[in-house]
Design an enzyme around this catalytic site. Structure first.
Site, PDB file in Angstrom:
ATOM      1  N   HIS A   1      40.374  65.818  75.850  1.00 44.59           N
ATOM      2  CA  HIS A   1      41.190  64.869  76.611  1.00 44.59           C
ATOM      3  C   HIS A   1      42.458  65.618  77.050  1.00 44.59           C
ATOM      4  CE1 HIS A   1      43.976  61.434  77.125  1.00 44.59           C
ATOM      5  NE2 HIS A   1      42.907  60.692  77.289  1.00 44.59           N
TER       6      HIS A   1
ATOM      7  N   ASP B   1      41.372  65.970  66.779  1.00 42.34           N
ATOM      8  CA  ASP B   1      41.706  64.778  67.568  1.00 42.34           C
ATOM      9  C   ASP B   1      40.600  63.751  67.308  1.00 42.34           C
ATOM     10  OD1 ASP B   1      41.834  62.801  69.451  1.00 42.34           O
ATOM     11  OD2 ASP B   1      41.995  64.139  71.190  1.00 42.34           O
TER      12      ASP B   1
ATOM     13  N   GLN C   1      38.516  59.164  69.149  1.00 40.34           N
ATOM     14  CA  GLN C   1      37.235  58.477  69.389  1.00 40.34           C
ATOM     15  C   GLN C   1      36.328  58.529  68.161  1.00 40.34           C
ATOM     16  OE1 GLN C   1      36.623  56.770  72.109  1.00 40.34           O
ATOM     17  NE2 GLN C   1      38.232  57.518  73.453  1.00 40.34           N
TER      18      GLN C   1
ATOM     19  N   LYS D   1      42.707  52.152  69.298  1.00 43.35           N
ATOM     20  CA  LYS D   1      41.265  52.397  69.440  1.00 43.35           C
ATOM     21  C   LYS D   1      40.498  51.960  68.203  1.00 43.35           C
ATOM     22  CE  LYS D   1      41.872  56.263  72.597  1.00 43.35           C
ATOM     23  NZ  LYS D   1      41.562  55.882  73.972  1.00 43.35           N
TER      24      LYS D   1
ATOM     25  N   CYS E   1      40.462  61.234  81.980  1.00 42.92           N
ATOM     26  CA  CYS E   1      41.472  62.165  81.453  1.00 42.92           C
ATOM     27  C   CYS E   1      40.814  63.385  80.808  1.00 42.92           C
ATOM     28  CB  CYS E   1      42.414  61.486  80.450  1.00 42.92           C
ATOM     29  SG  CYS E   1      43.303  60.108  81.139  1.00 42.92           S
TER      30      CYS E   1
HETATM   31  N1  7TS Z   1      42.109  62.012  72.664  1.00 34.84           N
HETATM   32  C1  7TS Z   1      40.950  61.388  72.978  1.00 34.84           C
HETATM   33  C2  7TS Z   1      39.661  61.980  72.559  1.00 34.84           C
HETATM   34  C3  7TS Z   1      40.996  60.190  73.679  1.00 34.84           C
HETATM   35  O1  7TS Z   1      39.854  59.569  73.981  1.00 34.84           O
HETATM   36  C4  7TS Z   1      42.247  59.648  74.063  1.00 34.84           C
HETATM   37  C5  7TS Z   1      42.337  58.389  74.882  1.00 34.84           C
HETATM   38  C6  7TS Z   1      43.400  60.317  73.679  1.00 34.84           C
HETATM   39  C7  7TS Z   1      43.289  61.506  72.991  1.00 34.84           C
HETATM   40  C8  7TS Z   1      44.758  59.790  73.969  1.00 34.84           C
HETATM   41  O2  7TS Z   1      44.988  58.648  73.228  1.00 34.84           O
HETATM   42  P1  7TS Z   1      46.324  57.782  73.416  1.00 34.84           P
HETATM   43  O3  7TS Z   1      46.115  56.587  72.572  1.00 34.84           O
HETATM   44  O4  7TS Z   1      47.456  58.625  72.980  1.00 34.84           O
HETATM   45  O5  7TS Z   1      46.393  57.453  74.878  1.00 34.84           O
HETATM   46  N2  7TS Z   1      41.206  58.148  75.674  1.00 34.84           N
HETATM   47  C9  7TS Z   1      41.110  57.275  76.701  1.00 34.84           C
HETATM   48  C10 7TS Z   1      39.925  57.056  77.387  1.00 34.84           C
HETATM   49  O6  7TS Z   1      38.860  57.601  77.138  1.00 34.84           O
HETATM   50  N3  7TS Z   1      40.143  56.152  78.357  1.00 34.84           N
HETATM   51  O7  7TS Z   1      41.427  55.776  78.295  1.00 34.84           O
HETATM   52  C11 7TS Z   1      42.051  56.465  77.272  1.00 34.84           C
END
Ligand code: 7TS
Length: 405
Positions: A122, A199, A202, A225, A363
């Protein structure tokens, strides 16, 4: 076994009508919906218990502090960290990775050193390292994707060098659903003297986590999430490493003493928690984690795998539909394209039928570059989704295909 119909009644939003149609929410990769208990936990705190924390002798401040610190203990147990002070509250995954880049990165990574990621990261696990590389003149390398969306451990072995100071990899790809062999990657990193960050944005909602058994150095995830509030997240770090890292932000709560001749910093975990945090959000995150634990992560995973298999079979049967990300080990995410049709157009037609999916690069632009595509349509499933909803998705895709070809 999970009683899905009963579980669905815990999530008020699932009853919503979107454009006159029953909502079919298949964008759980972007964020998950909230059960009533999580919504209630946040409002109960504001209605009955609210005050700032860590700073008052008065009753409400102590109540808030206890609730907040109890969630830290709860998260410690949830990921099986050795110490409570290894759990740092952050705003989310992005914030946690930036914290590590700015503190660990600035202190321990120097000119000519290397950072190793994968091609499926990401953007939040790419850009902070690029910024660090710009500043420190270090080098960012990546483990390439194979055609099925997995990585090859031999490539990892080849790419890691004595100059590699940090490996930072995604546990589960948000764009493809690939589950990475993180145990093996952690072993490769440590064999080569590098630290490793996982990370788990997910992964946290699908897997039982034991950071001690994994032996990772950092582990990060977002609260939203895992059915919790936005603006919450966790950085786990081994205490000896966190102790060596300088603070991230300066301000209240992260200090012991301040005078104009100098400041002494607070101990872990407060050293990394400057300012008034998202108290209500963190308290409700605790409720979300309990909710998930009560359902049982293994039950959740078994059901979601069943949904993934069902959806993969149904979608694969649609002529002209190609699935991107076909690795053997996959989470409940399906990225796909209809031959000759832009993903955005499919997304709009599905939206008109009340079906929420994500379209675009998710992203993860390097993943799209790898396949030479502008983006995909992505359906990502949670335990409150049903096979009937998969059928509605399939009908919607067929309709989109008919309208657009
Ligand atoms: N890493 C992964 C693997 C992610 O899927 C996401 C967010 C992030 C980092 C960032 O997370 P945040 O909570 O700091 O924003 N992924 C997604 C997505 O797949 N669609 O919208 C956000």
């Amino acid at each position: 076994m999970l009683d899905i119909q009963k579980i669905r009644t815990d999530f008020p939003i699932l009853n919503e009508k979107i454009r006159g149609k029953q909502l079919v929410y298949l964008d759980n990769g972007a964020s998950t919906q909230k059960p009533q208990v999580v919504i209630d936990a946040e409002s109960y705190y504001y209605e009955h218990q609210y005050a700032n924390i860590h700073r008052g002798v008065h009753y409400l401040s102590q109540v808030g502090t206890d609730l907040y610190e109890n969630v830290r203990k709860q998260v410690q147990q949830f990921v099986n960290a050795k110490h409570e002070h290894e759990i740092i509250f952050t705003k989310g995954t992005t914030n946690a990775i930036n914290l590590v880049a700015y503190t660990f990165g600035r202190k321990f990574i120097n000119e000519g050193d290397e950072i190793l990621i994968t091609e499926m990261e990401h953007h939040s696990n790419i850009v902070p390292w690029q910024m660090l590389c710009e500043e420190k003149k270090c080098i960012l390398k990546y483990i390439p994707l194979q055609a099925d969306g997995s990585i090859n451990l031999e490539d990892a072995e080849k790419l890691i060098t004595p100059k590699t100071k940090l490996v930072s990899v995604v546990y589960v790809s948000n764009a493809l659903g690939t589950i990475n062999p993180i145990k093996e990657l952690i072993a490769i990193a440590h064999k080569n003297g590098a630290k490793i960050l996982i990370d788990a944005a997910q992964a946290i909602q699908h897997f039982t986590i034991d950071v001690q058994a994994l032996d990772c150095d950092f582990f990060v995830f977002s609260g939203h999430k895992i059915y919790g509030p936005t603006g919450t997240g966790i950085l786990y770090g081994k205490d000896d490493i966190l102790n060596q890292m300088p603070p991230y932000e300066g301000g209240g709560d992260m200090i012991k003493t301040v005078s104009f001749s100098g400041t002494t910093f607070n101990d872990l975990p407060f050293k990394f928690e400057a300012g008034t945090p998202n108290i209500a959000g963190c308290i409700a995150l605790g409720t979300a984690i309990k909710y998930v634990q009560d359902l049982g992560i293994d039950n959740i995973r078994a059901y979601e795998t069943e949904l993934l298999n069902y959806a993969t079979e149904k979608l694969s049967a649609i002529e002209g539909l190609k699935i991107y990300g076909t690795a053997k080990h996959k989470s409940s995410v399906i990225s796909f394209l209809l031959d000759g049709i832009h993903p955005y157009d499919v997304g709009v037609i599905l939206d008109n039928q009340g079906i929420a999916i994500r379209t675009g690069h998710h992203c993860a632009q390097p993943v799209m570059d790898h396949y030479g595509i502008p983006g995909t349509c992505r359906a990502s499933f949670a335990f409150y989704n049903t096979k009937e909803e998969v059928d509605v998705l399939v009908e919607g895709i067929l309709k989109a295909k008919k309208m657009l070809s």
